[in-house]
Design a protein around this motif. Structure first.
Motif, PDB file in Angstrom:
ATOM      1  N   ASN A 531       0.640  -1.058  -0.702  1.00 43.38           N
ATOM      2  CA  ASN A 531      -0.025   0.092   0.133  1.00 43.38           C
ATOM      3  C   ASN A 531       0.810   0.997   0.302  1.00 43.38           C
ATOM      4  N   ALA A 535       0.680   4.207  -2.709  1.00 43.26           N
ATOM      5  CA  ALA A 535       0.558   5.729  -2.573  1.00 43.26           C
ATOM      6  C   ALA A 535       1.837   6.166  -2.958  1.00 43.26           C
ATOM      7  N   GLY A 538       1.687   7.267  -7.084  1.00 36.02           N
ATOM      8  CA  GLY A 538       0.633   7.684  -7.611  1.00 36.02           C
ATOM      9  C   GLY A 538       0.717   9.190  -7.386  1.00 36.02           C
ATOM     10  N   LYS A 539       1.764   9.579  -6.475  1.00 29.43           N
ATOM     11  CA  LYS A 539       2.321  10.443  -5.864  1.00 29.43           C
ATOM     12  C   LYS A 539       3.494  11.117  -7.065  1.00 29.43           C
ATOM     13  N   THR A 544      -3.246   7.178 -11.398  1.00 31.87           N
ATOM     14  CA  THR A 544      -3.789   6.617 -10.846  1.00 31.87           C
ATOM     15  C   THR A 544      -3.609   5.974 -10.432  1.00 31.87           C
ATOM     16  N   TYR A 561      -5.331   3.516  -5.791  1.00 31.82           N
ATOM     17  CA  TYR A 561      -4.720   5.108  -5.298  1.00 31.82           C
ATOM     18  C   TYR A 561      -5.017   6.742  -5.891  1.00 31.82           C
ATOM     19  N   ASN A 562      -5.507   7.708  -5.837  1.00 35.97           N
ATOM     20  CA  ASN A 562      -4.905   8.456  -6.696  1.00 35.97           C
ATOM     21  C   ASN A 562      -3.884   9.776  -7.324  1.00 35.97           C
ATOM     22  N   GLY A 565      -1.427  10.022  -4.204  1.00 36.09           N
ATOM     23  CA  GLY A 565      -1.245   9.222  -3.232  1.00 36.09           C
ATOM     24  C   GLY A 565      -2.037   8.955  -2.625  1.00 36.09           C
ATOM     25  N   GLU A 566      -3.599   9.220  -2.471  1.00 36.97           N
ATOM     26  CA  GLU A 566      -4.406   8.680  -1.433  1.00 36.97           C
ATOM     27  C   GLU A 566      -5.272   7.858  -2.083  1.00 36.97           C
ATOM     28  N   LYS A 567      -6.017   7.249  -0.885  1.00 34.73           N
ATOM     29  CA  LYS A 567      -7.005   6.265  -1.414  1.00 34.73           C
ATOM     30  C   LYS A 567      -7.752   6.834  -2.073  1.00 34.73           C
ATOM     31  N   ASP A 568      -8.118   6.105  -2.830  1.00 33.78           N
ATOM     32  CA  ASP A 568      -9.650   6.182  -3.311  1.00 33.78           C
ATOM     33  C   ASP A 568     -10.421   5.605  -4.426  1.00 33.78           C
TER      34      ASP A 568
END
Length: 898
Positions: A531, A535, A538-539, A544, A561-562, A565-568
């Protein structure tokens, strides 16, 4: 002389490789130099021989040849039905790989190994279908011609004038288990062509006018024979290396990788050289400044060239900078490169001779062999690149240059009014040119700014003013020097800015890797590491990211992760469809990349890669590719670096978990062995005593006094066995993680009184005194377990204290815990035994267990119970003699409501 000790890691790798070979199918290639030599016919004939030997052989796909002999040979062999694919309204037939896998024969025949599948198929190439079939344990017979081998297509094209688009990597050919050369004299092949055994009459006539000539066929035959011999040599060298024989690997050949259309030819030439020299091939890509401004076509071609180099066995490296010859030479010097393969660009036709790329490379690396391959397109590509990279002649940049020129002129007028010299004023203009170069990053604008600065200076500040004429004959020289100084200054500023940008990019890349490494190291489980990796990707990539973790050899549900870097997962339902999951499953099973921008399952929305270390897969990552955009070289490098680092950390965590499990299992086995050994020895004495005493009672020859003593002995032995069994059960529960703490508030005084009722009858021979600081003290404990602690410690005190001695149980509260101290006046515990007294199977003074009937379990159990309550247990000397066992339990606070 002693033989060198074998490398255990190498032995393990060899074993794993052999196991993998056993589980996968075998590949046999029927190899020829042209159509019509009899490859398919020979393959079908071999299949019939297999059938006679009771081998299950079927036809997976056979090209619909109009050759009667071939079609007749296919009769009698089961054919797996082909699947139909719609392409632009045309029904195309392709091999049904799923049907083949479901049929699962021992051998499957797949014609035309280099065939390109119709759009919409699982794989872009048929050889990729074959790889999947082989991995499923099914052997494959297939056919291919020499012109379809990747490294050979340039040579074949120079002979025939035809460049083959359908090609297979050299590695698939060289790693085949068996290659059978199907040979035929060119004259015989031409005769077969005339007789219509290869093509129909019209096709045959056209072929004989172009491809099928005696000269071309003879050359192709020679190349096929030579390529077969090269493979034999390669297999021989590989066998010699695996057997531990001498193997020459000093040659390291470097080939430059670019987006040039002709770069593929250079890569193939370098690959052939690496094979010929038995050396290593390194592909170096120099990422220039503003490479992100390349068009999609250039990015796609660059990716294809990198992929081609990987297919041909090259190790890909990337460096950043604008001085490409210097960077290649520096890398070659630092990496021990012995040969460099590059393209030859067309020399400049300008009046001033400008050193070419190869001239600069030869000057920077005079001690390295440089092989130059004709590359007429390189200069055009460079000009195109410069054009693409200099899209800076914008209105904004031109306005910025005009503002700088205007400010320089204003300052010049101020200096003129202050009677400053012309030197000071021209310096202001040179400064303006430098600022313009920094602001606009355009060589063209810098050049125009330099020229305009000289003209404006001449117009406003030289006599006669407001005219381009000059009275002083030295001014033209001044103008030229000023122009050159301004131009050189602007170029230096541009180079410094470019270098600063590249250094910033390199620092950013390094920071990303370091930050990711630190975050990954903090992960406690493989799932947490995965995870964190997703993340971070993603950043870093601003894409995504879909991550599929692994649990018991199956993929978990995806986590999204968008770009921040956030779970979405709420806005990305399109990325978790059955089709996307199927692509991820394929990547996991086959340990290969797939999805968007690849040749396998390319209709997927994401670009999927396995998080792998060697042959182990720990998860699958999907990168959403919008509008089929290709990841740049920088992004790809960072992606692969993070995936590699994540796989390493995951592998280490898996090994650590396995090691802990193995250690725990070993400890459990050790505990079980010690228990059995101790029980078998120590249970015998009390059981024998009980049996003997019971026998005497049954005989009825004892008087009342002796009967009472015998009853007493039976009771003591039974009580000891009861405590032993209780301790054994508790220890077993602790070791298996089955001991659950059920805390509740209890009166400590009640617990002590209850415990004293269950201690040995020998306690009657001692004075047991209870001294409590607070008789109403409440504790938050599991009363059943704490009772066992008190009983074990008091029994221990009774065991080691002389008859008539005193045992004192005292309590006192300290902060949020209550101390319970059990003191005796026995012989005490030696200092050397105190650190080990709470260890399992340890008895004080190293006395044998028979002497005191102790397995060394009681105190170890007490420590486990107290630790589970969050307390501590210790032992120290009692004054003047004896020992004090002190343990703490959590106090229960009583709320007083007014």
């Amino acid at each position: 002389m002693d033989k060198e000790r074998p490398d255990p890691d190498k032995i393990l790798r060899d074993i794993e490789r052999e196991e993998e070979k056993k589980s996968s199918g075998r590949l046999k290639i029927f190899f020829g130099y042209a159509a019509g030599v009899g490859k398919t016919y020979t393959m079908l004939k071999a299949a019939h021989s297999l059938q006679k030997n009771h081998v299950d052989a079927v036809i997976g796909y056979l090209e619909p040849h109009a050759r009667p002999e071939t079609m007749k040979m296919a009769q009698g062999l089961e054919t797996v039905p082909a699947k139909q694919v719609d392409y632009n309204g045309i029904k195309l037939k392709e091999m049904d790989i799923d049907a083949v896998l479901q049929r699962c024969p021992q051998v499957v025949l797949v014609d035309e190994y280099a065939h390109t599948n119709a759009e919409g198929s699982r794989h872009q190439k048929r050889y990729q279908d074959v790889e999947e079939i082989l991995k499923a344990g099914i052997s494959v017979y297939t056919t291919v011609n020499v012109q379809h081998i990747e490294s050979m297509c340039d040579i074949v094209a120079s002979i025939t004038g035809i460049f083959m688009k359908e090609r297979i990597p050299d590695s698939t050919f060289d790693m085949a288990d068996e290659v059978q050369l199907v040979d035929l004299e060119p004259e015989d092949l031409l005769q077969r062509l005339k007789e219509g055994k290869v093509y129909r009459e019209e096709q045959a006539s056209r072929a004989m006018d172009h491809f099928f000539t005696i000269e071309k066929l003879t050359a192709l035959r020679e190349i096929a024979l030579r390529r077969t011999a090269d493979r034999v040599n390669l297999v021989t060298e590989r066998t010699k290396k695996e057997a531990g024989g001498e193997y020459y690997t000093e040659e390291k050949i470097l080939v430059g990788i670019s987006s040039s259309p002709s770069n593929s030819k250079i890569i193939r030439t370098a690959a052939r050289m690496a094979k010929a020299f038995g050396g290593l091939l390194v592909g170096l890509y120099v990422e220039p400044p503003n490479a992100e401004k390349r068009g999609q076509e250039d990015k796609k071609r660059l990716k294809e060239n990198i992929h081609l180099a990987e297919q041909l066995g090259a190790k890909i490296e990337t460096v950043c900078g604008d001085d490409i010859p210097f960077l290649i030479a520096e890398y070659a010097r630092n990496s021990g490169i012995s040969k460099i393969v590059t393209g030859r660009s067309v020399p400049s036709r300008s009046f001033f001779h400008k050193p070419t790329f190869t001239d600069k490379l030869a000057a920077y690396a005079p001690d390295i062999d440089i092989y130059i391959i004709p590359d007429s397109k390189m200069e055009k590509e460079k000009q195109k690149l410069r054009k693409n990279m200099d899209h800076t002649m914008t209105i904004k940049n031109m306005l910025s240059a005009m503002v700088c020129l205007l400010l320089s002129t204003v300052i010049g007028f101020v200096f003129y009014e202050m009677k400053f010299s012309d030197t000071n004023i021209i310096t202001v203009y040179i400064l303006g040119v430098m600022i313009t170069a920094i602001i606009t990053s355009s060589r063209t604008i810098s050049f125009l700014q330099s020229a305009a600065s000289v003209v404006v200076f001449n117009y406003f500040f030289t006599d006669p003013r407001f005219s381009l004429d000059t009275y002083d004959p030295g001014y033209p020289v001044t103008f030229v020097i000023s122009f050159i100084a301004a131009l050189i200054t602007s170029n230096i500023a541009l180079k410094m800015k470019t270098q600063a940008r590249e250094l910033a990019k390199l620092a950013y890349r390094t920071k990303i890797i370091l930050d990711t490494n630190q975050l990954l190291q903090n992960g406690k489980t493989v799932e947490e590491i995965g995870n964190t990796m997703a993340a971070q990707l993603g950043k870093v990539l601003s894409h995504t990211v879909v991550y599929y973790g692994l649990e018991e050899e199956h993929l978990n549900d995806p986590v999204i992760y968008n770009a921040n870097g956030e779970k979405d997962e709420s806005h990305y339902t399109r990325l978790i469809t059955e089709n996307e999951h199927a692509v991820a499953e394929w990547v996991f099973k086959n340990n290969k990349r797939a999805g968007a921008t690849t040749a396998t399952l390319s209709e997927a929305a994401c670009y999927y890669l396995a998080v792998r270390s060697l042959d182990a897969v720990y998860g699958v990552v999907g990168i959403e590719i919008g509008n089929r955009e290709i990841l740049g070289a920088f992004e790809s490098n960072v992606l692969m670096a993070i995936l590699s680092e994540s796989a390493t950390v995951m592998e280490r965590e898996v090994f650590r978990t396995r090691e802990e499990a193995a250690t725990e299992k070993a400890n459990s086995e050790k505990l079980r062995a010690n228990l059995l050994r101790s029980i078998s020895h120590d249970l015998r004495t009390p059981l024998t005593s009980i049996c003997g005493n019971a026998d005497m009672l049954l005989q009825g020859k004892l008087n009342e006094d002796k009967k009472e003593k015998v009853y007493s002995y039976i009771y003591d032995d039974s009580f000891w066995l009861l405590n032993l069994v209780e301790n054994l059960l508790s220890v077993t529960r602790i070791e298996e993680g089955g001991m659950k703490i059920k805390k509740q508030a209890d009166m400590l005084e009640d617990l002590i009184e209850e415990a004293l009722k269950h201690i040995s009858r020998k306690s009657r021979e001692f004075v047991i005194r209870v001294s409590m600081e607070d008789e109403m003290q409440l504790v938050n404990v599991d009363s059943r377990l704490i009772l066992q602690v008190i009983i074990n410690i008091v029994d221990n005190a009774v065991k080691y204290t002389p008859s008539g001695g005193e045992i004192v149980i005292s309590t006192k509260k300290e902060k949020s815990f209550v101390h319970v101290q059990i003191a005796d006046h026995g012989n005490g515990i030696p200092d050397e035994d105190k650190p080990h007294i709470f260890e399992m199977f340890y008895t004080a003074n190293n006395e044998i267990t028979d002497s005191k009937r102790s397995l060394g379990l009681g105190l170890a159990l007490c420590k486990s119970i107290i630790n589970a309550h969050g307390g501590k247990i210790m032992v120290y000397d009692n004054e003047p003699k004896g020992a004090v066992f002190d343990f703490t339990v959590p106090a229960e606070e009583v709320e007083i409501h007014e």
